[in-house]
Structure formats: structure tokens, C-alpha cells
Design a protein around this motif. Sequence first.
Motif, mmCIF file in Angstrom:
data_model
loop_
_atom_site.group_PDB
_atom_site.id
_atom_site.type_symbol
_atom_site.label_atom_id
_atom_site.label_comp_id
_atom_site.label_asym_id
_atom_site.label_seq_id
_atom_site.Cartn_x
_atom_site.Cartn_y
_atom_site.Cartn_z
ATOM 1 N N GLU A 182 0.995 -1.410 -0.334
ATOM 2 C CA GLU A 182 -0.215 -0.147 0.340
ATOM 3 C C GLU A 182 1.179 1.192 -0.229
ATOM 4 O O GLU A 182 0.654 2.140 -0.613
ATOM 5 C CB GLU A 182 -0.693 0.236 0.910
ATOM 6 C CG GLU A 182 -2.110 1.288 1.346
ATOM 7 C CD GLU A 182 -3.131 1.402 2.233
ATOM 8 O OE1 GLU A 182 -3.766 1.625 3.223
ATOM 9 O OE2 GLU A 182 -2.789 0.003 2.915
ATOM 10 N N LYS A 183 2.088 1.240 0.912
ATOM 11 C CA LYS A 183 2.965 2.300 0.635
ATOM 12 C C LYS A 183 3.484 2.612 -0.369
ATOM 13 O O LYS A 183 3.684 4.373 -1.212
ATOM 14 C CB LYS A 183 3.884 2.242 2.130
ATOM 15 C CG LYS A 183 3.743 2.381 3.295
ATOM 16 C CD LYS A 183 4.199 1.766 4.493
ATOM 17 C CE LYS A 183 3.968 2.375 5.019
ATOM 18 N NZ LYS A 183 5.171 1.816 6.614
ATOM 19 N N TRP A 184 3.973 1.454 -1.223
ATOM 20 C CA TRP A 184 4.132 1.575 -2.521
ATOM 21 C C TRP A 184 4.083 2.405 -3.612
ATOM 22 O O TRP A 184 3.294 2.877 -4.536
ATOM 23 C CB TRP A 184 5.099 0.032 -2.860
ATOM 24 C CG TRP A 184 5.748 0.367 -4.295
ATOM 25 C CD1 TRP A 184 6.491 0.452 -5.027
ATOM 26 C CD2 TRP A 184 5.080 -0.304 -5.802
ATOM 27 N NE1 TRP A 184 7.397 0.521 -6.365
ATOM 28 C CE2 TRP A 184 6.214 -0.084 -6.748
ATOM 29 C CE3 TRP A 184 3.623 -0.216 -5.814
ATOM 30 C CZ2 TRP A 184 5.290 -0.151 -8.029
ATOM 31 C CZ3 TRP A 184 3.363 -0.622 -7.470
ATOM 32 C CH2 TRP A 184 4.553 -0.432 -8.398
ATOM 33 N N THR A 185 2.231 1.528 -3.820
ATOM 34 C CA THR A 185 0.776 2.254 -4.398
ATOM 35 C C THR A 185 0.516 3.590 -4.127
ATOM 36 O O THR A 185 0.704 3.933 -4.961
ATOM 37 C CB THR A 185 -0.102 1.353 -4.222
ATOM 38 O OG1 THR A 185 -0.758 2.210 -2.558
ATOM 39 C CG2 THR A 185 -0.111 -0.266 -5.168
ATOM 40 N N THR A 186 1.362 4.497 -2.773
ATOM 41 C CA THR A 186 0.858 5.833 -2.467
ATOM 42 C C THR A 186 2.242 6.462 -2.862
ATOM 43 O O THR A 186 1.682 7.454 -3.908
ATOM 44 C CB THR A 186 1.076 5.929 -1.096
ATOM 45 O OG1 THR A 186 -0.341 5.216 -0.499
ATOM 46 C CG2 THR A 186 0.703 7.718 -0.724
ATOM 47 N N LEU A 187 3.406 6.544 -3.240
ATOM 48 C CA LEU A 187 4.621 6.808 -3.653
ATOM 49 C C LEU A 187 4.804 6.280 -5.428
ATOM 50 O O LEU A 187 5.107 7.807 -5.460
ATOM 51 C CB LEU A 187 6.014 5.568 -2.950
ATOM 52 C CG LEU A 187 6.446 5.897 -1.389
ATOM 53 C CD1 LEU A 187 7.150 5.049 -0.797
ATOM 54 C CD2 LEU A 187 6.964 7.459 -1.076
ATOM 55 N N THR A 188 3.778 5.547 -5.716
ATOM 56 C CA THR A 188 3.930 5.729 -6.784
ATOM 57 C C THR A 188 3.253 6.914 -7.833
ATOM 58 O O THR A 188 2.804 6.897 -8.813
ATOM 59 C CB THR A 188 4.198 4.535 -7.422
ATOM 60 O OG1 THR A 188 3.225 3.778 -6.993
ATOM 61 C CG2 THR A 188 5.625 3.486 -6.927
ATOM 62 N N GLY A 189 2.064 6.866 -7.123
ATOM 63 C CA GLY A 189 0.491 7.492 -7.449
ATOM 64 C C GLY A 189 -0.553 6.631 -8.780
ATOM 65 O O GLY A 189 -0.885 6.832 -8.977
ATOM 66 N N LEU A 190 -0.061 4.737 -7.774
ATOM 67 C CA LEU A 190 -1.199 3.710 -8.687
ATOM 68 C C LEU A 190 -2.293 3.550 -6.789
ATOM 69 O O LEU A 190 -3.156 2.877 -7.242
ATOM 70 C CB LEU A 190 -0.245 2.385 -8.122
ATOM 71 C CG LEU A 190 0.206 2.878 -10.250
ATOM 72 C CD1 LEU A 190 1.189 1.319 -9.942
ATOM 73 C CD2 LEU A 190 -0.671 2.761 -10.926
ATOM 74 N N PHE A 191 -2.217 4.425 -5.810
ATOM 75 C CA PHE A 191 -3.349 4.058 -5.113
ATOM 76 C C PHE A 191 -4.252 4.513 -5.601
ATOM 77 O O PHE A 191 -4.610 5.913 -6.035
ATOM 78 C CB PHE A 191 -2.826 4.628 -3.281
ATOM 79 C CG PHE A 191 -3.943 4.852 -2.520
ATOM 80 C CD1 PHE A 191 -3.639 3.082 -2.319
ATOM 81 C CD2 PHE A 191 -4.826 5.112 -2.125
ATOM 82 C CE1 PHE A 191 -4.736 3.055 -0.990
ATOM 83 C CE2 PHE A 191 -5.399 4.810 -0.850
ATOM 84 C CZ PHE A 191 -5.544 3.593 -1.042
ATOM 85 N N GLY A 192 -5.645 4.273 -5.991
ATOM 86 C CA GLY A 192 -6.505 5.032 -5.883
ATOM 87 C C GLY A 192 -6.790 4.887 -7.381
ATOM 88 O O GLY A 192 -8.581 4.832 -7.881
ATOM 89 N N GLN A 193 -6.028 3.992 -7.869
ATOM 90 C CA GLN A 193 -6.127 3.780 -9.601
ATOM 91 C C GLN A 193 -5.882 1.680 -9.595
ATOM 92 O O GLN A 193 -6.375 1.584 -10.849
ATOM 93 C CB GLN A 193 -4.131 4.035 -10.175
ATOM 94 C CG GLN A 193 -4.957 5.722 -10.837
ATOM 95 C CD GLN A 193 -3.606 5.480 -11.346
ATOM 96 O OE1 GLN A 193 -3.572 4.876 -12.398
ATOM 97 N NE2 GLN A 193 -3.178 6.802 -11.546
ATOM 98 N N LEU A 194 -5.908 1.565 -8.656
ATOM 99 C CA LEU A 194 -5.795 -0.274 -8.411
ATOM 100 C C LEU A 194 -6.801 -0.088 -7.579
ATOM 101 O O LEU A 194 -7.451 0.311 -6.841
ATOM 102 C CB LEU A 194 -4.765 -0.851 -7.499
ATOM 103 C CG LEU A 194 -3.886 -0.997 -8.358
ATOM 104 C CD1 LEU A 194 -2.631 -1.331 -7.923
ATOM 105 C CD2 LEU A 194 -3.815 -1.347 -10.162
ATOM 106 N N LYS A 195 -7.950 -0.912 -8.100
ATOM 107 C CA LYS A 195 -9.527 -1.893 -7.837
ATOM 108 C C LYS A 195 -9.032 -2.196 -6.094
ATOM 109 O O LYS A 195 -8.160 -3.230 -6.150
ATOM 110 C CB LYS A 195 -10.484 -2.173 -8.344
ATOM 111 C CG LYS A 195 -10.630 -1.223 -9.655
ATOM 112 C CD LYS A 195 -11.398 -2.317 -9.996
ATOM 113 C CE LYS A 195 -12.110 -1.501 -11.902
ATOM 114 N NZ LYS A 195 -12.636 -2.181 -12.958
ATOM 115 N N GLY A 196 -9.634 -2.235 -4.617
ATOM 116 C CA GLY A 196 -9.542 -2.922 -3.501
ATOM 117 C C GLY A 196 -9.023 -2.573 -2.573
ATOM 118 O O GLY A 196 -8.911 -3.358 -1.713
ATOM 119 N N LEU A 197 -7.659 -1.120 -2.835
ATOM 120 C CA LEU A 197 -6.918 -0.531 -2.504
ATOM 121 C C LEU A 197 -8.240 0.361 -1.365
ATOM 122 O O LEU A 197 -8.842 0.876 -1.980
ATOM 123 C CB LEU A 197 -6.137 -0.069 -2.518
ATOM 124 C CG LEU A 197 -4.706 -0.831 -3.375
ATOM 125 C CD1 LEU A 197 -3.693 -0.717 -4.124
ATOM 126 C CD2 LEU A 197 -4.411 -1.850 -2.074
#
Length: 231
Positions: A216-231
Motif C-alpha cells: 500500500e505504501k508503494w502504491t502511494t509513493l508511485t501514485g497508483l493508489f486509487g487506480q487499483l481496485k480493491g485498495l
Amino acid sequence: MATVFLTTANPFLPSPLSLSASSSSSLLTPPTLCCPHKHNAKRQLALCKAVSESTPLSPNFTKRSLSISFITSFTFFLAGKGCSDVSAAILEADEDDELMEKVKRDRKKRLEKQGVISSSNKETEYLQDLVYKLSKIGLAIDNNDLSTAGLVLGGSTDTDWVKNANKAFNKLSSSPEEKTQVDTFNSSLAKLVSSVTRNDVESSKLAFVLAASSFEKWTTLTGLFGQLKGL
């Protein structure tokens, strides 16, 4: 000119009050003033008056003196509290410039990252599959169903979905912080596989939390958080 002369005149010149007292006394009585010169006090005053009357202040000189006085006063003002205020203002302006440059750099990096993500459809699919797998594993562990968790995990970290996830990690990770989270995820996932294999519920829960948190921290850093369903 008279002003300059008066400022450099003998500091021991007698005052008019002293001269009056001296003239009324006897010639045999020595003067009460301590004067280092032997000239008569009246003669010194006469010389000062003559010089003053012979060199009157001109308008040009007066304006120039005022200008010099103003500049000198302003300089002393800057050398005191004013100078510190000006220095603080300059430093604050420099900090603002540095902050604006940092904002521009960060914005440029985000745009570049979004461009990479937009052109990485396959990697996004790999990560989406990872989200689904983690959801199933987490639900099974929460229900103390380690056998189901083991089936999803595949018994090792060498499964296709783990390999594909790391392909996406490698392509989309650019900063040291992002790569650190990837390392944490992989090490936690390895501990999770080992704990599930040993049928250790508590260790499995702990390892899963660490793996999911780092992802989850990785997706936040890369800007992918919110673009992947289920997070």
C-alpha cells in the motif's frame, strides 16, 4: 567649512562665562581655565569668529551636506536592525524560490510517472491481480483458514503472479523509497509463505499485515493508489 572647523577646534576653548570672570579678576591672578596654549582667550574667539564670517555656508554645500548626512544615516540604519530585516527578507525570498523549484520538480516527476503508468497497461494488470490475490489470502487468514491461504500463495514466492508483480515493481519503481517498500514486501511475502506452510496462524497474520502495508505504501509513493481496485 565653518562646521568642519568648529568640530576640529580646540576642546579647551574657554566659555563666555569663564572669560567674563577672568576679565574682572586681577591681572596677577592666573586664569582658572586649564588651557594648554598661551594665547589670549579673547584672541582665540576673535579668530574663530573671523573665520566663521569669512567662509559662509553656500547653498550647494548645504544640500550636499544634507545628502551625505541622509546617506550616512541610512547606512547606519541598514547596519543595525534594518540590515537584519533586509537580510531576513532576502533569505525568505531565497527560500521561497527554492520551494517553488522543488514544487516544479515534484510536479514534473509526477507527470513523468503518470506517463509511465499510462503506458504500462500490462504491468497495471499484474498489480491488479496482486491486489485480488492479497484480498483472498487476507480473508482466509482472518478466518484462520490457512489451507486456503496456502492454495492462493502456491507454496512459494516463485509463482507466476509473484513474478509478474515484481516485473511491475521493477518498471514502476524509481525512487529509493519505492524500492525499499518493494524489498519489504518480498521479504514479508516470503515469511508469509513460510508461516502458512508451518500452519502458524499468528505469524501468518503478522507477515500478511507487513506485506499488505508495504504494498500500500508503494502504491502511494508511485501514485497508483486509487487506480487499483480493491485498495
